[in-house]
Design a protein around this motif. Structure first.
Motif, PDB file in Angstrom:
ATOM      1  N   ASP A  71       0.865  -1.171   0.000  1.00  0.00           N
ATOM      2  CA  ASP A  71       0.000   0.000   0.000  1.00  0.00           C
ATOM      3  C   ASP A  71       0.899   1.217   0.000  1.00  0.00           C
ATOM      4  OD1 ASP A  71      -2.293   1.439  -0.081  1.00  0.00           O
ATOM      5  OD2 ASP A  71      -2.819   1.165   2.027  1.00  0.00           O
ATOM      6  N   PHE A  72       0.505   2.222  -0.671  1.00  0.00           N
ATOM      7  CA  PHE A  72       1.294   3.441  -0.651  1.00  0.00           C
ATOM      8  C   PHE A  72       0.355   4.628  -0.442  1.00  0.00           C
ATOM      9  CE2 PHE A  72       0.408   2.316  -5.039  1.00  0.00           C
ATOM     10  CZ  PHE A  72      -0.034   3.492  -5.626  1.00  0.00           C
ATOM     11  N   PRO A  73       0.835   5.622   0.275  1.00  0.00           N
ATOM     12  CA  PRO A  73      -0.037   6.756   0.612  1.00  0.00           C
ATOM     13  C   PRO A  73      -0.462   7.543  -0.615  1.00  0.00           C
ATOM     14  CG  PRO A  73       2.237   7.240   1.184  1.00  0.00           C
ATOM     15  CD  PRO A  73       2.204   5.802   0.799  1.00  0.00           C
ATOM     16  N   ILE A  74      -1.713   7.919  -0.639  1.00  0.00           N
ATOM     17  CA  ILE A  74      -2.257   8.745  -1.713  1.00  0.00           C
ATOM     18  C   ILE A  74      -3.065   9.869  -1.078  1.00  0.00           C
ATOM     19  CG2 ILE A  74      -3.942   8.826  -3.594  1.00  0.00           C
ATOM     20  CD1 ILE A  74      -3.130   6.075  -4.424  1.00  0.00           C
ATOM     21  N   GLU A  75      -2.751  11.083  -1.450  1.00  0.00           N
ATOM     22  CA  GLU A  75      -3.461  12.238  -0.915  1.00  0.00           C
ATOM     23  C   GLU A  75      -4.745  12.483  -1.688  1.00  0.00           C
ATOM     24  OE1 GLU A  75      -1.084  15.704  -0.724  1.00  0.00           O
ATOM     25  OE2 GLU A  75       0.521  14.777   0.459  1.00  0.00           O
ATOM     26  N   ARG A  76      -5.786  12.882  -0.966  1.00  0.00           N
ATOM     27  CA  ARG A  76      -7.046  13.217  -1.617  1.00  0.00           C
ATOM     28  C   ARG A  76      -6.897  14.546  -2.349  1.00  0.00           C
ATOM     29  NH1 ARG A  76     -11.307   9.751  -2.150  1.00  0.00           N
ATOM     30  NH2 ARG A  76     -12.737  11.517  -1.963  1.00  0.00           N
ATOM     31  N   THR A  77      -7.462  14.607  -3.515  1.00  0.00           N
ATOM     32  CA  THR A  77      -7.354  15.812  -4.322  1.00  0.00           C
ATOM     33  C   THR A  77      -8.420  16.831  -3.971  1.00  0.00           C
ATOM     34  OG1 THR A  77      -7.299  16.657  -6.590  1.00  0.00           O
ATOM     35  CG2 THR A  77      -8.815  14.848  -6.149  1.00  0.00           C
ATOM     36  N   ASP A  78      -8.103  18.098  -4.172  1.00  0.00           N
ATOM     37  CA  ASP A  78      -9.091  19.167  -4.020  1.00  0.00           C
ATOM     38  C   ASP A  78      -9.782  19.465  -5.344  1.00  0.00           C
ATOM     39  OD1 ASP A  78      -8.469  19.557  -1.295  1.00  0.00           O
ATOM     40  OD2 ASP A  78      -6.798  20.880  -1.806  1.00  0.00           O
ATOM     41  N   GLU A  79      -9.232  18.897  -6.417  1.00  0.00           N
ATOM     42  CA  GLU A  79      -9.772  19.125  -7.763  1.00  0.00           C
ATOM     43  C   GLU A  79     -10.006  17.782  -8.458  1.00  0.00           C
ATOM     44  OE1 GLU A  79     -10.677  21.882  -9.162  1.00  0.00           O
ATOM     45  OE2 GLU A  79      -9.939  23.299  -7.646  1.00  0.00           O
ATOM     46  N   PRO A  80     -11.105  17.122  -8.144  1.00  0.00           N
ATOM     47  CA  PRO A  80     -11.369  15.815  -8.775  1.00  0.00           C
ATOM     48  C   PRO A  80     -11.573  15.946 -10.281  1.00  0.00           C
ATOM     49  CG  PRO A  80     -13.279  16.569  -7.535  1.00  0.00           C
ATOM     50  CD  PRO A  80     -12.177  17.499  -7.197  1.00  0.00           C
TER      51      PRO A  80
END
Length: 266
Positions: A69-78
Motif C-alpha cells: 500500500d502506498f499513501p495517496i493524498e485526496r485531491t481538491d480538484e477531482p
C-alpha cells in the motif's frame, strides 16, 4: 446405402456455404500470416531482448502487490478520467490503477469497448459517443489516460474533440517514429489484419493534439521503443521518464503517482 444431396437441396447448399466459409477463413489467415512475416524496415529496431524478457515480471505482480500500500493524498480538484487499455488487453488490466486514482478522489471510467483489438472507424465512433456522454454527464472535460495503443486512441479522440478533453496522458504509446519500432507489430498485423502504419482510419500518429499532452515512457520498456513513446518536441508538450516495464505502466506505483501528478497539474 450412401446418401447424396441434389445440388439444389438445402443440404448441398449448406455444405457449399460451409466450404466457402472455410476457404475464406484459410485465405484470410494466410494473408494475415504473410503480413506478420514481413521484414522489419532496415534501421528500425525494437527494445533489446533483455528488456523484452523483463516483461515476464508481470506474472509476479499479484504476489508483490499483497500487503503493498502506498499513501495517496485526496485531491481538491477531482477529475473525470477515462482509461484506455493497451493492445490485446481488457480494461480489467487497468483496474488497479483505477482503484488508486479513485482513492485520490477522481472519477474513473472505462472506455466501454472491452478488449483493444485495434482501431476501426466503428470503434472510434463508439469512443466519440462515450467521450461526449461523459463530458455531458459530469459537465467538465475528460482526462484521457491511454496505455500503449490506448494512448493512440486517446490522442486521436483529443484531435477530433479538443473541447471535450482536458488532457492526454500516454503511457508507453508508440506515437513517434516508425510504427514498427516495437516488439509487437507482428502480433498486431496478425490480429488486426492491416499494417500498423496503415490503419483503416484517418490518423496522424505524431501530430500533437490541441490539448495538453504528456508522454510517460520508460527506458526499461520491453515492448515499445523508448524513443517512440517519448517523442520529440512538438509531438507532445512534455515527457516524463519512469523506470517500469511496458506492462508495468498499468500497476507500477511510480506510474500511478506520475498520473496523479499530471491530474493535479491541470
Amino acid at each position: 446405402m450412401r446418401q447424396t444431396h441434389d445440388s439444389n437441396s438445402p443440404g448441398a447448399i449448406a455444405d457449399a456455404g460451409a466450404a466457402f466459409r472455410m476457404a475464406s477463413f484459410y485465405k484470410e489467415a494466410a494473408r494475415r500470416a504473410a503480413l506478420a512475416g514481413e521484414a522489419r524496415p532496415k534501421g528500425v529496431k525494437g527494445p533489446p531482448l533483455r528488456h523484452f524478457l523483463g516483461e515476464l515480471s508481470v506474472f509476479a505482480e499479484p504476489l508483490r502487490r499483497l500487503g503493498r500500500d502506498f499513501p495517496i493524498e485526496r485531491t481538491d480538484e477531482p477529475r473525470t478520467v477515462m482509461l484506455l487499455p493497451g493492445f490485446a488487453t481488457h480494461p480489467v488490466r487497468m483496474r488497479y490503477m483505477a482503484q488508486q486514482l479513485e482513492r485520490a478522489g477522481h472519477k474513473v471510467k472505462r472506455w466501454g469497448l472491452g478488449f483493444n483489438l485495434g482501431p476501426t472507424e466503428q470503434n472510434i465512433i463508439l469512443l466519440e459517443r462515450r467521450l461526449a456522454a461523459l463530458n455531458k454527464r459530469y459537465g467538465r472535460p475528460v482526462v484521457l489516460v491511454g496505455w500503449s495503443l490506448g494512448g493512440l486512441f486517446a490522442r486521436e479522440l483529443a484531435r477530433r474533440h479538443p473541447d471535450m478533453v482536458g488532457k492526454v496522458i500516454t503511457m508507453g504509446s508508440p506515437f513517434s517514429g516508425s510504427p514498427r519500432a516495437n516488439n509487437a507489430w507482428r502480433l498486431y498485423h496478425l490480429v488486426t489484419g492491416h499494417p500498423v502504419e496503415a490503419p483503416p482510419i484517418d490518423i496522424d500518429l505524431s501530430a500533437k493534439p490541441p490539448v495538453p499532452t504528456v508522454a510517460l515512457w520508460s527506458p526499461r520498456d520491453g515492448i515499445v521503443s523508448a524513443r517512440s513513446s517519448c517523442g520529440w518536441p512538438g509531438e507532445r508538450d512534455r515527457e516524463v521518464a519512469l523506470r517500469c516495464t511496458h506492462l508495468g505502466f498499468a500497476y507500477s506505483p511510480e506510474a500511478i503517482r506520475a498520473v496523479l501528478r499530471e491530474l493535479e497539474a491541470i
